[in-house]
Design a protein around this motif. Structure first.
Motif, PDB file in Angstrom:
ATOM      1  N   LEU A  16       0.843  -1.194   0.000  1.00 55.31           N
ATOM      2  CA  LEU A  16       0.000   0.000   0.000  1.00 55.31           C
ATOM      3  C   LEU A  16       0.879   1.244   0.000  1.00 55.31           C
ATOM      4  O   LEU A  16       1.787   1.367   0.832  1.00 55.31           O
ATOM      5  CB  LEU A  16      -0.912   0.010   1.242  1.00 55.31           C
ATOM      6  CG  LEU A  16      -1.735   1.280   1.470  1.00 55.31           C
ATOM      7  CD1 LEU A  16      -2.754   1.478   0.356  1.00 55.31           C
ATOM      8  CD2 LEU A  16      -2.427   1.227   2.833  1.00 55.31           C
ATOM      9  N   TYR A  17       0.635   2.131  -0.936  1.00 54.41           N
ATOM     10  CA  TYR A  17       1.340   3.401  -1.004  1.00 54.41           C
ATOM     11  C   TYR A  17       0.320   4.506  -0.733  1.00 54.41           C
ATOM     12  O   TYR A  17      -0.675   4.630  -1.449  1.00 54.41           O
ATOM     13  CB  TYR A  17       1.982   3.595  -2.377  1.00 54.41           C
ATOM     14  CG  TYR A  17       3.121   2.628  -2.650  1.00 54.41           C
ATOM     15  CD1 TYR A  17       4.446   3.005  -2.437  1.00 54.41           C
ATOM     16  CD2 TYR A  17       2.854   1.335  -3.093  1.00 54.41           C
ATOM     17  CE1 TYR A  17       5.491   2.109  -2.676  1.00 54.41           C
ATOM     18  CE2 TYR A  17       3.896   0.431  -3.324  1.00 54.41           C
ATOM     19  CZ  TYR A  17       5.197   0.831  -3.124  1.00 54.41           C
ATOM     20  OH  TYR A  17       6.222  -0.060  -3.341  1.00 54.41           O
ATOM     21  N   LEU A  66      -1.689  -6.220  -4.923  1.00 51.19           N
ATOM     22  CA  LEU A  66      -1.826  -7.560  -4.351  1.00 51.19           C
ATOM     23  C   LEU A  66      -1.001  -8.488  -5.225  1.00 51.19           C
ATOM     24  O   LEU A  66      -1.379  -8.780  -6.363  1.00 51.19           O
ATOM     25  CB  LEU A  66      -3.290  -8.003  -4.315  1.00 51.19           C
ATOM     26  CG  LEU A  66      -4.243  -7.118  -3.509  1.00 51.19           C
ATOM     27  CD1 LEU A  66      -5.658  -7.686  -3.535  1.00 51.19           C
ATOM     28  CD2 LEU A  66      -3.766  -6.963  -2.071  1.00 51.19           C
ATOM     29  N   GLY A  67       0.139  -8.915  -4.702  1.00 50.46           N
ATOM     30  CA  GLY A  67       1.089  -9.634  -5.550  1.00 50.46           C
ATOM     31  C   GLY A  67       1.636  -8.683  -6.587  1.00 50.46           C
ATOM     32  O   GLY A  67       2.064  -7.570  -6.282  1.00 50.46           O
ATOM     33  N   ASP A  68       1.582  -9.104  -7.855  1.00 53.12           N
ATOM     34  CA  ASP A  68       2.053  -8.248  -8.941  1.00 53.12           C
ATOM     35  C   ASP A  68       0.928  -7.435  -9.568  1.00 53.12           C
ATOM     36  O   ASP A  68       1.160  -6.690 -10.521  1.00 53.12           O
ATOM     37  CB  ASP A  68       2.709  -9.117 -10.026  1.00 53.12           C
ATOM     38  CG  ASP A  68       3.973  -9.814  -9.529  1.00 53.12           C
ATOM     39  OD1 ASP A  68       4.646  -9.227  -8.658  1.00 53.12           O
ATOM     40  OD2 ASP A  68       4.254 -10.950  -9.990  1.00 53.12           O
ATOM     41  N   ILE A  93      -4.226  -3.009  -7.898  1.00 50.86           N
ATOM     42  CA  ILE A  93      -5.679  -2.933  -7.770  1.00 50.86           C
ATOM     43  C   ILE A  93      -6.172  -1.514  -7.978  1.00 50.86           C
ATOM     44  O   ILE A  93      -7.169  -1.281  -8.656  1.00 50.86           O
ATOM     45  CB  ILE A  93      -6.128  -3.442  -6.378  1.00 50.86           C
ATOM     46  CG1 ILE A  93      -5.616  -4.865  -6.150  1.00 50.86           C
ATOM     47  CG2 ILE A  93      -7.654  -3.394  -6.271  1.00 50.86           C
ATOM     48  CD1 ILE A  93      -6.081  -5.865  -7.187  1.00 50.86           C
ATOM     49  N   GLY A  94      -5.484  -0.541  -7.393  1.00 54.91           N
ATOM     50  CA  GLY A  94      -5.880   0.856  -7.549  1.00 54.91           C
ATOM     51  C   GLY A  94      -6.167   1.514  -6.217  1.00 54.91           C
ATOM     52  O   GLY A  94      -5.579   1.183  -5.182  1.00 54.91           O
ATOM     53  N   LEU A 142     -10.379  -1.013  -4.580  1.00 55.75           N
ATOM     54  CA  LEU A 142     -10.133  -2.083  -3.611  1.00 55.75           C
ATOM     55  C   LEU A 142     -11.453  -2.664  -3.106  1.00 55.75           C
ATOM     56  O   LEU A 142     -11.604  -3.882  -2.956  1.00 55.75           O
ATOM     57  CB  LEU A 142      -9.301  -1.530  -2.447  1.00 55.75           C
ATOM     58  CG  LEU A 142      -8.552  -2.518  -1.553  1.00 55.75           C
ATOM     59  CD1 LEU A 142      -7.589  -3.365  -2.378  1.00 55.75           C
ATOM     60  CD2 LEU A 142      -7.820  -1.769  -0.454  1.00 55.75           C
ATOM     61  N   ARG A 143     -12.416  -1.797  -2.859  1.00 60.00           N
ATOM     62  CA  ARG A 143     -13.739  -2.268  -2.416  1.00 60.00           C
ATOM     63  C   ARG A 143     -14.390  -3.136  -3.489  1.00 60.00           C
ATOM     64  O   ARG A 143     -14.980  -4.181  -3.196  1.00 60.00           O
ATOM     65  CB  ARG A 143     -14.650  -1.086  -2.080  1.00 60.00           C
ATOM     66  CG  ARG A 143     -14.268  -0.370  -0.783  1.00 60.00           C
ATOM     67  CD  ARG A 143     -15.299   0.705  -0.433  1.00 60.00           C
ATOM     68  NE  ARG A 143     -16.621   0.129  -0.226  1.00 60.00           N
ATOM     69  CZ  ARG A 143     -17.055  -0.388   0.916  1.00 60.00           C
ATOM     70  NH1 ARG A 143     -16.254  -0.416   1.966  1.00 60.00           N
ATOM     71  NH2 ARG A 143     -18.270  -0.882   1.022  1.00 60.00           N
ATOM     72  N   VAL A 144     -14.275  -2.708  -4.735  1.00 61.15           N
ATOM     73  CA  VAL A 144     -14.838  -3.496  -5.838  1.00 61.15           C
ATOM     74  C   VAL A 144     -14.143  -4.843  -5.920  1.00 61.15           C
ATOM     75  O   VAL A 144     -14.789  -5.885  -6.113  1.00 61.15           O
ATOM     76  CB  VAL A 144     -14.699  -2.727  -7.173  1.00 61.15           C
ATOM     77  CG1 VAL A 144     -15.069  -3.629  -8.350  1.00 61.15           C
ATOM     78  CG2 VAL A 144     -15.572  -1.481  -7.171  1.00 61.15           C
ATOM     79  N   HIS A 145     -12.840  -4.854  -5.765  1.00 60.57           N
ATOM     80  CA  HIS A 145     -12.060  -6.099  -5.832  1.00 60.57           C
ATOM     81  C   HIS A 145     -12.535  -7.104  -4.791  1.00 60.57           C
ATOM     82  O   HIS A 145     -12.595  -8.310  -5.058  1.00 60.57           O
ATOM     83  CB  HIS A 145     -10.579  -5.789  -5.620  1.00 60.57           C
ATOM     84  CG  HIS A 145      -9.694  -7.001  -5.613  1.00 60.57           C
ATOM     85  ND1 HIS A 145      -9.261  -7.605  -6.786  1.00 60.57           N
ATOM     86  CD2 HIS A 145      -9.189  -7.748  -4.597  1.00 60.57           C
ATOM     87  CE1 HIS A 145      -8.523  -8.660  -6.482  1.00 60.57           C
ATOM     88  NE2 HIS A 145      -8.460  -8.772  -5.161  1.00 60.57           N
TER      89      HIS A 145
END
Length: 254
Positions: A14-15, A69-71, A74-75, A80-83
């Motif tokens: 997480l950035y 998440l891994g490589d 997600i955005g 992230l919520r959609v994922h």
């Protein structure tokens, strides 16, 4: 739902912005969501504007936070919520949440007042307080930004369209009548005000929604409302009509 299930891969990068004068709220929300989903979070702080700009340029993104998440990138927080299969709400999506909150709290306050005054939650005065407190709460929503309210109000109110200043007066009249009705004072003044604005409002809403069949946003909870014009706004006005009739009638009968 594209959720990773391999335990070895349940680490997220997480950035997010964490500057001395700005701590990104969506970064904190992203971190909390990842942890709730069982991820170990590699929490990378972007501590300056320059560092943030360089990060966004490097990865070709326009906003932070950003999660991997891994490589897979997600955005941001909504992505992230959609994922994770969580609901997201569009800013323009209609919602009844404001009126549900207002009427629920007003109802509970009325029950509390009834219990405190009479030792019972089921009293006639409690029902009166519920409507009066609801009127006050709805007026407060409008009074937060009278200019925006009056603009939205002009879309459907028949009197405001003829006399624009009425859109500015309306929330003050609703608050005035509601406060007096909470106190049970000056019924000869509060009842006509509530009856007048309630009747004009009910006729205006009925015409706009059920005769003209227009799809409009309701100004009932303020000028930024996403509540659709219809049953809720009509209920608000009918409640004022009921109180405008009942309060003086109670004085005469009782």
């Amino acid at each position: 739902m594209n959720k990773q299930t391999n335990p070895a891969s349940r680490t997220a990068k997480l950035y997010r912005m964490a500057m001395p004068d700005h701590l990104c709220p969506y970064g904190l929300k992203s971190k909390a969501l990842l942890e709730r989903e069982g991820y170990a979070v590699e929490d990378h702080h972007l501590t300056t504007r320059e560092e943030t700009d360089a990060f966004m340029e490097k990865h070709g993104v326009e906003t932070t936070p950003q999660t991997w998440l891994g490589d897979e990138r997600i955005g941001g927080y909504d992505d992230l919520r959609v994922h994770f299969g969580k609901e997201t709400q569009d800013a323009d999506e209609t919602s009844y949440q404001p009126v549900i909150a207002i009427f629920s709290v007003a109802f509970l306050m009325a029950l509390g007042l009834s219990w405190a005054m009479f030792g019972s939650i089921l009293t006639l005065r409690g029902a009166e307080w519920f409507i009066a407190i609801s009127m006050c709460f709805l007026a407060v929503q409008k009074l937060q930004d009278v200019e925006s309210f009056s603009t939205m109000f002009l879309n459907y109110d028949l009197l405001a369209r003829r006399w624009v200043r009425y859109g500015y007066i309306y929330p003050f009249g609703e608050a005035f009548a509601g406060i007096l009705m909470v106190a049970g004072a000056l019924t000869w003044l509060s009842a006509p005000v509530a009856l007048f604005i309630g009747t004009v409002g009910a006729v205006s809403v009925f015409k706009a929604v059920y005769i003209d069949q227009r799809e409009l946003k309701c100004a009932c909870v303020g000028g930024s409302s996403n509540v659709p014009l219809g049953f809720v706004s009509l209920t608000e006005n009918l409640m004022m009509i009921v109180m405008g009739i009942w309060m003086p009638l109670k004085v005469l009968v009782l």
